[in-house]
Design a protein around this motif. Sequence first.
Motif, PDB file in Angstrom:
ATOM      1  N   TYR A  47     -18.950  -7.584  -7.161  1.00 57.43           N
ATOM      2  CA  TYR A  47     -17.519  -7.823  -7.341  1.00 57.43           C
ATOM      3  C   TYR A  47     -16.734  -6.625  -6.814  1.00 57.43           C
ATOM      4  N   ILE A  48     -15.731  -6.916  -6.000  1.00 64.73           N
ATOM      5  CA  ILE A  48     -14.809  -5.878  -5.529  1.00 64.73           C
ATOM      6  C   ILE A  48     -13.432  -6.240  -6.060  1.00 64.73           C
ATOM      7  N   LEU A  49     -13.021  -5.545  -7.106  1.00 60.54           N
ATOM      8  CA  LEU A  49     -11.781  -5.899  -7.805  1.00 60.54           C
ATOM      9  C   LEU A  49     -10.650  -4.979  -7.378  1.00 60.54           C
ATOM     10  N   ASN A  50      -9.516  -5.579  -7.116  1.00 56.95           N
ATOM     11  CA  ASN A  50      -8.342  -4.833  -6.653  1.00 56.95           C
ATOM     12  C   ASN A  50      -7.143  -5.148  -7.529  1.00 56.95           C
ATOM     13  N   GLY A  51      -6.446  -4.091  -7.932  1.00 58.82           N
ATOM     14  CA  GLY A  51      -5.332  -4.223  -8.854  1.00 58.82           C
ATOM     15  C   GLY A  51      -3.991  -4.416  -8.171  1.00 58.82           C
ATOM     16  N   PRO A  52      -2.921  -4.156  -8.931  1.00 57.15           N
ATOM     17  CA  PRO A  52      -1.570  -4.527  -8.514  1.00 57.15           C
ATOM     18  C   PRO A  52      -1.134  -3.934  -7.182  1.00 57.15           C
ATOM     19  N   ASN A  53      -0.469  -4.771  -6.434  1.00 53.17           N
ATOM     20  CA  ASN A  53       0.167  -4.443  -5.146  1.00 53.17           C
ATOM     21  C   ASN A  53      -0.815  -4.302  -3.991  1.00 53.17           C
ATOM     22  N   GLN A 104      -8.319  -9.942  -6.001  1.00 58.28           N
ATOM     23  CA  GLN A 104      -7.131  -9.101  -6.219  1.00 58.28           C
ATOM     24  C   GLN A 104      -6.221  -9.781  -7.212  1.00 58.28           C
ATOM     25  N   SER A 105      -5.676  -8.997  -8.139  1.00 60.46           N
ATOM     26  CA  SER A 105      -4.657  -9.549  -9.029  1.00 60.46           C
ATOM     27  C   SER A 105      -3.626  -8.479  -9.368  1.00 60.46           C
ATOM     28  N   ASN A 106      -2.406  -8.951  -9.589  1.00 59.93           N
ATOM     29  CA  ASN A 106      -1.345  -8.065 -10.061  1.00 59.93           C
ATOM     30  C   ASN A 106      -1.304  -8.005 -11.584  1.00 59.93           C
ATOM     31  N   HIS A 107      -2.254  -8.702 -12.244  1.00 61.43           N
ATOM     32  CA  HIS A 107      -2.201  -8.847 -13.698  1.00 61.43           C
ATOM     33  C   HIS A 107      -3.411  -8.196 -14.366  1.00 61.43           C
ATOM     34  N   GLU A 108      -3.126  -7.348 -15.323  1.00 62.70           N
ATOM     35  CA  GLU A 108      -4.179  -6.596 -16.013  1.00 62.70           C
ATOM     36  C   GLU A 108      -5.195  -7.531 -16.682  1.00 62.70           C
ATOM     37  N   GLY A 109      -4.684  -8.567 -17.371  1.00 57.18           N
ATOM     38  CA  GLY A 109      -5.582  -9.481 -18.089  1.00 57.18           C
ATOM     39  C   GLY A 109      -6.536 -10.211 -17.155  1.00 57.18           C
ATOM     40  N   ILE A 152     -17.189  -2.807  -7.891  1.00 59.25           N
ATOM     41  CA  ILE A 152     -16.396  -1.804  -7.185  1.00 59.25           C
ATOM     42  C   ILE A 152     -14.956  -2.115  -7.554  1.00 59.25           C
ATOM     43  N   ILE A 153     -14.245  -1.121  -8.058  1.00 60.75           N
ATOM     44  CA  ILE A 153     -12.890  -1.422  -8.535  1.00 60.75           C
ATOM     45  C   ILE A 153     -11.880  -0.399  -8.044  1.00 60.75           C
ATOM     46  N   ASN A 154     -10.828  -0.931  -7.424  1.00 62.12           N
ATOM     47  CA  ASN A 154      -9.622  -0.143  -7.164  1.00 62.12           C
ATOM     48  C   ASN A 154      -8.559  -0.700  -8.109  1.00 62.12           C
ATOM     49  N   PRO A 155      -8.367  -0.043  -9.246  1.00 62.14           N
ATOM     50  CA  PRO A 155      -7.460  -0.615 -10.245  1.00 62.14           C
ATOM     51  C   PRO A 155      -5.989  -0.429  -9.900  1.00 62.14           C
ATOM     52  N   VAL A 185     -18.324   1.541  -9.381  1.00 60.25           N
ATOM     53  CA  VAL A 185     -17.758   2.525  -8.454  1.00 60.25           C
ATOM     54  C   VAL A 185     -16.243   2.353  -8.447  1.00 60.25           C
ATOM     55  N   GLU A 186     -15.551   3.451  -8.738  1.00 59.78           N
ATOM     56  CA  GLU A 186     -14.078   3.463  -8.688  1.00 59.78           C
ATOM     57  C   GLU A 186     -13.670   3.933  -7.302  1.00 59.78           C
ATOM     58  N   ILE A 187     -12.718   3.230  -6.729  1.00 61.76           N
ATOM     59  CA  ILE A 187     -12.319   3.584  -5.371  1.00 61.76           C
ATOM     60  C   ILE A 187     -10.807   3.674  -5.243  1.00 61.76           C
ATOM     61  N   HIS A 188     -10.376   4.667  -4.482  1.00 64.12           N
ATOM     62  CA  HIS A 188      -8.963   4.806  -4.118  1.00 64.12           C
ATOM     63  C   HIS A 188      -8.879   5.015  -2.616  1.00 64.12           C
ATOM     64  N   ILE A 189      -7.993   4.287  -2.001  1.00 64.89           N
ATOM     65  CA  ILE A 189      -7.825   4.381  -0.550  1.00 64.89           C
ATOM     66  C   ILE A 189      -7.256   5.758  -0.195  1.00 64.89           C
ATOM     67  N   SER A 190      -6.271   6.187  -0.966  1.00 66.73           N
ATOM     68  CA  SER A 190      -5.650   7.490  -0.710  1.00 66.73           C
ATOM     69  C   SER A 190      -6.368   8.571  -1.519  1.00 66.73           C
TER      70      SER A 190
END
Length: 141
Positions: A5-11, A49-54, A71-74, A96-101
């Motif tokens: 799973y590659i999860l992506n958070g808001p925006n 990808q979701s903009n919603h925490e839940g 893999i999560i970019n929250p 694995v936590e990931i940040h693009i920047s």
Amino acid sequence: MKNIYILNGPNLNLLGKRQPEIYGSETLDDVEKSCSQACGDNFEIKLLQSNHEGQLIDWIQEARDTTAGIIINPGAFTHTSIAILDALNTYEGPVVEIHISQVHKREEFRHHSYVSYRADAVIAGLGIEGYAAAVRHICSL
Ligand code: CA2
């Protein structure tokens, strides 16, 4: 076949469409393609990808029995969400936590991550290449 799973958070749905000077010009579709190439035929990539925490929490709970890793970019929830941390703490596989920047070069409020209390590895500042690096790591375990 097991999923990653590659999860992506808001925006992050705006990736490649806004603020290219910070987040680059590639989209989440490009991320999905590069991750699918990185893992060969051994794992199936599920990029969400979701903009919603839940919704992100529901996916983390769903991942429990079916995935080889998360893999999560929250997104901004990185810096605010104890609920996402609690959900990840119920997951037994690699995270694995990931940040693009490179968040540590940016504003101070981006330096703290709740998710890092659980993450087995953290990647920041590699642009979208970080996602494929995280996939290769999980495949190698
Ligand atoms: O660097 C990262 O990947 C971040 O997780 C991105 C979050 C930010 O709040 C974190 O501090 C670091 C923001 C995601 C917003 O995504 C956009 C992508 C393209 C255009 C506009 C926003």
